[in-house]
Design an enzyme around this catalytic site. Sequence first.
Site, PDB file in Angstrom:
ATOM      1  N   GLU A  15      59.040 -40.011  45.172  1.00 36.83           N
ATOM      2  CA  GLU A  15      57.861 -40.398  45.961  1.00 36.83           C
ATOM      3  C   GLU A  15      58.240 -40.527  47.431  1.00 36.83           C
ATOM      4  OE1 GLU A  15      54.909 -40.958  46.619  1.00 36.83           O
ATOM      5  OE2 GLU A  15      53.683 -41.378  44.849  1.00 36.83           O
ATOM      6  N   ASN A 146      47.505 -45.210  46.133  1.00 30.07           N
ATOM      7  CA  ASN A 146      48.316 -44.091  46.621  1.00 30.07           C
ATOM      8  C   ASN A 146      47.769 -43.573  47.941  1.00 30.07           C
ATOM      9  OD1 ASN A 146      50.719 -43.086  45.210  1.00 30.07           O
ATOM     10  ND2 ASN A 146      49.397 -43.073  43.411  1.00 30.07           N
ATOM     11  N   ASP A 195      47.346 -38.257  43.823  1.00 27.67           N
ATOM     12  CA  ASP A 195      48.501 -39.106  44.101  1.00 27.67           C
ATOM     13  C   ASP A 195      48.682 -39.181  45.618  1.00 27.67           C
ATOM     14  OD1 ASP A 195      51.224 -40.283  44.045  1.00 27.67           O
ATOM     15  OD2 ASP A 195      51.169 -39.791  41.922  1.00 27.67           O
TER      16      ASP A 195
END
Length: 282
Positions: A15, A146, A195
């Site tokens: 991430e 997100n 996301d």
Amino acid sequence: MVRVIPGSGRSILGEGPLWSARENAVFWVDILGKRVNRLSLADDAVTGWDMPEPIGWVIERERGGFIAGLASGFVELDLDPLAIRPIVDPEPDVATNRMNDAKADAMGRIWAGTMPFSCEGDSGAFYRLDPNRSCTRVDGPYCIPNGPAIAPDADMMFHTDSARRTIYRMAINDDESLGARATHIVFPPEWGSPDGMTLDADGHLWVAHWGTGRVSRFDADGERERSVALPASQITSMTFAGPALDRMFVTSAADGVDEANAGALFEVDPGCRGLPTQQFGG
């Protein structure tokens, strides 16, 4: 063009990709693997640092080093040598939550979400860390926050709750509060879940598809204009990089899937340019 970055590994939950012009490098984290990674664009070398706890993101400080989002809260982070200095835990009474995603804006502020480790329930929230180190809860509740993707003049942002497959648009007011959440895009089930996100120089929104292996570009009206397939299903986020901001690097996750390229870092040709990386002002 899609390239798997050699040596980028198999992140459990990759991430937070971040372009650093001052280091000519892309940084990203493995949240559950408790690791920070760096790709040098000069020679494609990948370096990593183990962290003491889950880490959601790193953001550069104007004065050097980073601010990071650990499970225990906001910290100052230096990598060479490794040093961690706590700033503030926004949720000292919620041990079941962790930091998940964050961005800095043109005012030098960090906007960061928290979420439950279990990915279930609405115990998460959204916080703002100001350059003076004050921390304010600005929105909630969330299950899996997100993004965010923030306009260059810091007056508007997109933010997501992946569990609801919804991308919201919110004004950033002059008093630093957020306007009401307005639904901008709802992902149908066949698109997976939205996301991480970023805006490009044309004002279009790029979104990672968790579960369906792609990144997509949406116009100002929220219509999908372009989609790039990737060789892994759990795509998590992206950043524009390089001196011209015309290269895109994309993170992914291996958690729960048996795929050859799951958890790798990818490079794609976005066909456009991005915006400069913003830094924390404190």
